[in-house]
Design an enzyme around this catalytic site. Structure first.
Site, mmCIF file in Angstrom:
data_model
loop_
_atom_site.group_PDB
_atom_site.id
_atom_site.type_symbol
_atom_site.label_atom_id
_atom_site.label_comp_id
_atom_site.label_asym_id
_atom_site.label_seq_id
_atom_site.Cartn_x
_atom_site.Cartn_y
_atom_site.Cartn_z
ATOM 1 N N ARG A 61 1.047 -1.272 -0.101
ATOM 2 C CA ARG A 61 0.000 0.026 -0.025
ATOM 3 C C ARG A 61 0.988 1.393 0.041
ATOM 4 O O ARG A 61 1.325 1.638 1.087
ATOM 5 C CB ARG A 61 -0.808 -0.033 1.310
ATOM 6 C CG ARG A 61 -1.896 -1.342 1.497
ATOM 7 C CD ARG A 61 -2.471 -1.618 2.694
ATOM 8 N NE ARG A 61 -3.589 -2.436 2.718
ATOM 9 C CZ ARG A 61 -4.303 -2.955 3.755
ATOM 10 N NH1 ARG A 61 -4.159 -2.057 4.876
ATOM 11 N NH2 ARG A 61 -5.240 -3.629 3.664
ATOM 12 N N ASP A 63 2.229 5.007 -0.288
ATOM 13 C CA ASP A 63 1.625 6.065 0.339
ATOM 14 C C ASP A 63 1.401 7.238 -0.551
ATOM 15 O O ASP A 63 1.942 6.957 -1.909
ATOM 16 C CB ASP A 63 2.506 6.767 1.586
ATOM 17 C CG ASP A 63 2.728 5.789 2.621
ATOM 18 O OD1 ASP A 63 1.621 5.197 3.027
ATOM 19 O OD2 ASP A 63 3.654 5.884 3.386
ATOM 20 N N TYR A 121 12.731 -1.830 -3.593
ATOM 21 C CA TYR A 121 12.347 -0.518 -3.585
ATOM 22 C C TYR A 121 13.665 0.459 -3.965
ATOM 23 O O TYR A 121 14.850 0.175 -3.493
ATOM 24 C CB TYR A 121 11.929 0.021 -2.190
ATOM 25 C CG TYR A 121 10.559 0.051 -2.069
ATOM 26 C CD1 TYR A 121 9.443 0.774 -2.336
ATOM 27 C CD2 TYR A 121 10.117 -1.265 -1.059
ATOM 28 C CE1 TYR A 121 8.169 0.479 -1.748
ATOM 29 C CE2 TYR A 121 8.825 -1.456 -0.779
ATOM 30 C CZ TYR A 121 7.901 -0.729 -1.506
ATOM 31 O OH TYR A 121 6.687 -0.823 -1.023
ATOM 32 N N ARG A 208 11.782 5.106 3.838
ATOM 33 C CA ARG A 208 11.998 6.631 3.937
ATOM 34 C C ARG A 208 12.719 7.012 5.190
ATOM 35 O O ARG A 208 13.568 7.889 5.299
ATOM 36 C CB ARG A 208 10.584 7.414 3.752
ATOM 37 C CG ARG A 208 10.012 7.015 2.263
ATOM 38 C CD ARG A 208 8.599 7.729 2.264
ATOM 39 N NE ARG A 208 8.419 9.055 2.970
ATOM 40 C CZ ARG A 208 7.206 9.520 3.356
ATOM 41 N NH1 ARG A 208 6.030 8.764 2.899
ATOM 42 N NH2 ARG A 208 7.010 10.810 3.564
#
Length: 255
Positions: A61, A63, A121, A208
């Site tokens: 999911r 952001d 990622y 992040r």
């Protein structure tokens, strides 16, 4: 466009899609009330094609503002659209910033998240002022002088199996914070700095927060070996700031 047959579980097929999207104009992937999301656009496109109201299952999911080149989703359908044609059918009705790259049938028990072996990622930092107006939606524009070698040394402490509680935003409902990071590579191609991270799973904002912490180490706020202490602390307050979303990309989900 295609004849819709009434939903009957015995007759339904599970379709797997690999999709890419520009997350700039969306409030993340997951459907939210009164918000523009990737999932809502995909489900709306399926209704338009078949008349079926489906509930998509996604590998992750992402952001608001986060992008994807290899998001994986699945849904059940009684439609007669051939598996390879879903790609073209959906792309004909989806917004320009969401594209289906592949479409196939999979086993009915396939789950994009639970069956994933790892996810990859990338995070992009853009390091000069010139051109910032063009890259601001697709990278973290950060002009601070960064010690890349020190960041690479710090990244080494992240690799392996750890409790990553220090790198999880508050409010996460998970109870198990242990994850295995298989690799974390930092590539310097000025003006771009690229972080590649692969793990068996990720906590809320984990990539992040790791990126933000590495950037602070690169600025000299604390030494590389501090990363080891941050991990051991299991305290979000010990880690660095959360890097902005626009530099983050879900690249691939491995099964």
């Amino acid at each position: 466009m295609y004849k819709h047959m009434p939903m009957n579980r015995e007759e339904t097929k599970r379709v797997k899609l690999i999709i890419e999207y520009d997350g700039s104009n969306y409030h993340g992937f997951q459907v939210q009330k009164n918000a523009h999301t990737i999932q809502a656009e995909l489900e709306k496109a399926i209704i338009r094609l078949t008349g079926e109201k489906v509930s998509l299952i996604a590998a992750g999911r992402t952001d608001a503002g986060v992008h994807a080149l290899g998001q994986v989703v699945a849904f059940d359908t009684a439609s007669r659209i051939p598996p390879e044609r879903w790609k073209y059918a959906l792309n004909s009705v989806l917004p320009f910033d969401i594209r289906v790259r592949e479409s196939t049938y999979v086993d009915r028990d396939f789950h994009p998240r639970f069956h994933a072996q790892s996810k990859i990622y990338h995070y992009i930092i853009y390091r000069q002022e010139k051109g910032a107006v063009f890259y601001r939606r697709y990278a973290w524009v950060n002009t601070d002088p960064l010690d890349i070698e020190e960041m690479k040394r710090a990244a080494g402490y992240i690799i392996g199996t750890h409790d990553f509680r220090s790198f999880c935003s508050s409010g996460s409902p998970v109870k198990n914070f242990t994850r295995t990071v298989k690799r974390l590579e930092i590539t310097d191609r000025f003006p771009f700095l690229l972080l590649k991270i692969e793990a068996d799973g990720f906590l809320y904002n984990m990539v992040r927060i790791i990126t933000g912490t590495l950037a602070e180490i690169g600025k000299g706020d604390y030494p590389a070996q501090a990363m080891k202490d941050i991990l051991k602390a299991r305290d979000r307050k010990r880690a660095g700031a959360t890097a902005p979303p626009q530099g983050l990309y879900l690249i691939e989900v491995k099964y």
